[in-house]
Write a protein that holds these residues in place. Sequence first.
Motif, short mmCIF file in Angstrom:
data_model
loop_
_atom_site.label_atom_id
_atom_site.label_comp_id
_atom_site.label_asym_id
_atom_site.label_seq_id
_atom_site.Cartn_x
_atom_site.Cartn_y
_atom_site.Cartn_z
N ASN A 126 0.86 -1.17 0.00
CA ASN A 126 0.00 0.00 0.00
C ASN A 126 0.91 1.23 0.00
O ASN A 126 2.13 1.10 0.00
CB ASN A 126 -1.01 0.00 1.16
CG ASN A 126 -0.33 0.05 2.53
OD1 ASN A 126 0.61 0.80 2.75
ND2 ASN A 126 -0.84 -0.76 3.46
N GLU A 127 0.32 2.40 0.01
CA GLU A 127 1.14 3.62 -0.06
C GLU A 127 0.53 4.70 0.82
O GLU A 127 -0.70 4.79 0.95
CB GLU A 127 1.25 4.12 -1.50
CG GLU A 127 2.18 5.30 -1.68
CD GLU A 127 2.39 5.67 -3.14
OE1 GLU A 127 3.38 6.34 -3.45
OE2 GLU A 127 1.56 5.27 -3.98
N PHE A 128 1.39 5.51 1.44
CA PHE A 128 0.91 6.62 2.25
C PHE A 128 0.92 7.89 1.42
O PHE A 128 1.92 8.24 0.79
CB PHE A 128 1.77 6.83 3.49
CG PHE A 128 1.24 7.89 4.42
CD1 PHE A 128 0.12 7.65 5.19
CD2 PHE A 128 1.84 9.14 4.49
CE1 PHE A 128 -0.39 8.63 6.03
CE2 PHE A 128 1.35 10.12 5.33
CZ PHE A 128 0.22 9.87 6.11
N ASP A 129 -0.23 8.57 1.38
CA ASP A 129 -0.37 9.82 0.64
C ASP A 129 -0.25 10.98 1.62
O ASP A 129 -1.14 11.23 2.44
CB ASP A 129 -1.73 9.85 -0.06
CG ASP A 129 -1.97 11.16 -0.80
OD1 ASP A 129 -0.97 11.77 -1.25
OD2 ASP A 129 -3.14 11.57 -0.93
N PHE A 130 0.89 11.71 1.57
CA PHE A 130 1.12 12.80 2.51
C PHE A 130 0.13 13.95 2.31
O PHE A 130 -0.17 14.68 3.25
CB PHE A 130 2.56 13.31 2.37
CG PHE A 130 3.58 12.41 3.01
CD1 PHE A 130 3.81 12.46 4.37
CD2 PHE A 130 4.27 11.50 2.24
CE1 PHE A 130 4.75 11.62 4.97
CE2 PHE A 130 5.21 10.65 2.83
CZ PHE A 130 5.44 10.71 4.19
N ALA A 131 -0.37 14.12 1.10
CA ALA A 131 -1.30 15.22 0.83
C ALA A 131 -2.61 15.03 1.60
O ALA A 131 -3.14 15.98 2.20
CB ALA A 131 -1.58 15.32 -0.66
N SER A 132 -3.12 13.80 1.60
CA SER A 132 -4.39 13.54 2.28
C SER A 132 -4.18 13.01 3.71
O SER A 132 -5.11 13.00 4.50
CB SER A 132 -5.21 12.51 1.49
OG SER A 132 -4.54 11.25 1.47
N ARG A 154 -3.51 9.91 4.45
CA ARG A 154 -4.15 8.61 4.56
C ARG A 154 -3.40 7.57 3.73
O ARG A 154 -2.67 7.90 2.80
CB ARG A 154 -5.61 8.68 4.10
CG ARG A 154 -6.46 9.68 4.89
CD ARG A 154 -7.93 9.53 4.59
NE ARG A 154 -8.46 8.27 5.09
CZ ARG A 154 -8.82 8.07 6.36
NH1 ARG A 154 -8.72 9.03 7.25
NH2 ARG A 154 -9.30 6.91 6.73
N LEU A 203 -3.30 4.62 1.00
CA LEU A 203 -4.00 4.15 -0.19
C LEU A 203 -3.89 2.63 -0.18
O LEU A 203 -2.80 2.07 -0.31
CB LEU A 203 -3.36 4.73 -1.45
CG LEU A 203 -3.25 6.27 -1.49
CD1 LEU A 203 -2.54 6.73 -2.76
CD2 LEU A 203 -4.62 6.91 -1.36
N TYR A 240 3.61 -0.31 3.62
CA TYR A 240 3.66 0.81 2.66
C TYR A 240 5.03 0.90 2.01
O TYR A 240 6.07 0.63 2.61
CB TYR A 240 3.27 2.14 3.32
CG TYR A 240 4.13 2.65 4.43
CD1 TYR A 240 5.30 3.36 4.18
CD2 TYR A 240 3.76 2.46 5.77
CE1 TYR A 240 6.08 3.85 5.22
CE2 TYR A 240 4.53 2.93 6.81
CZ TYR A 240 5.69 3.64 6.53
OH TYR A 240 6.46 4.12 7.56
N THR A 278 6.25 3.69 0.44
CA THR A 278 6.62 5.09 0.28
C THR A 278 8.12 5.29 0.53
O THR A 278 8.66 4.79 1.51
CB THR A 278 5.82 5.97 1.25
OG1 THR A 278 4.43 5.64 1.13
CG2 THR A 278 6.03 7.44 0.97
N SER A 329 -1.14 9.74 10.12
CA SER A 329 -2.10 9.01 9.30
C SER A 329 -3.53 9.28 9.74
O SER A 329 -4.44 8.56 9.35
CB SER A 329 -1.81 7.50 9.38
OG SER A 329 -2.02 7.03 10.69
#
Length: 369
Positions: free
Chosen positions: A140-146, A148, A150, A165, A167, A190
């Motif tokens: 999975n991946e961590f989206d720093f913008a949101s 949360r 993914l 993750y 990332t 998160s």
Amino acid sequence: MRKLSPESRLQPIIRFFRGYGVEVLGTILLFFLMSFAIENRFISTLSDKITFTLFSWSELQPDNDIVIIALDDETINKPGFRRYQDISRSDYAKVLDDIFLSEPKVVALDVFFFNPSTSPEEDESLRKVFEDHKEIIAANEFDFASGRFLLPAENLGIPVDQQGYITLITNSYDERVVVNQVPLITRSESGGEEAFFEPFSIMIWRKLTGGESGEGVFDPVHEIYSVASKEMVIHVPAKDRRININFFGKPGAYERYSFYDVWAGKIPIGTFDDKIVLIGATARDIHDEFITPVSGGEFMPGVEIHANLLQTLLEEKYLSYESYGSRKTVLGAVLFSGLLLLIFVPFLWASVITFLAMGGIYAVAVWFY
């Protein structure tokens, strides 16, 4: 005994500054200029490049038990595939089933499955493989913008203890230069999500050491991330909440097998016995590749970067980069020593000795590395 006046006591200091005032002021000015330069983007990038040359002196070797099944140019140029997107989830399920005809220790899939596919049957085939083989780790991946994660599509039913993750971040100010770190995501970053995840390679480490899913403990004072499994505990340096990746070879150092060859049944059963198998993209057209400290101008696939971090954890060969404060201390010591040399020896010899001292510092760094 004749008592010295205050003016007489100051005479040696006055004579010193009359003779060497320019050198003293120059040294102080140079220290402050170089201290600011250390934090400058260009100088920091240059400093990183010098630091990364230490990897060229390394005698570390890749672990032969870690192998990569590559989504390579051969795979995406075969009839029936042609494009990365043409590889279906039933193709991945088939490859995973074929791998488990051997007895691998762990299989880690550096491939995204964020959304349901157009074929529920294909999704079901992949879901069943994950259900049957708890030794598989998905990405999975961590989206720093949101703020949360993914996550894989819900209909794949991949549990928390089979995800990590992928990332990555850079050490340099210039994000185009070098990838050599993994961020340590905290629960607060998160959004306090109920399902919390750790880095891809740490999750692989947990599977290998009999561990279960769960959060490690971060010590903010010593900046150490402690991770426990059923068999052991590791204490990973995580300055600024970043884990440094050690590198055990240049791009291509880990043994690779083509995804297509596994899919086509060309790899003998037993090849992956007792192996740690990572599956990921190496084809240039997929663009999952980065410059690393050992690249030498050649990109390293993301899956191979995760292999290096995994070996860093398994062998506990951690890296800690010198802090800005430490760099300033060394700089001050070198400049002060140079000033003393200017006072007592001719300029030419002072310059030669100073440069030799700087070379000595680098040699010590090589020795300790």
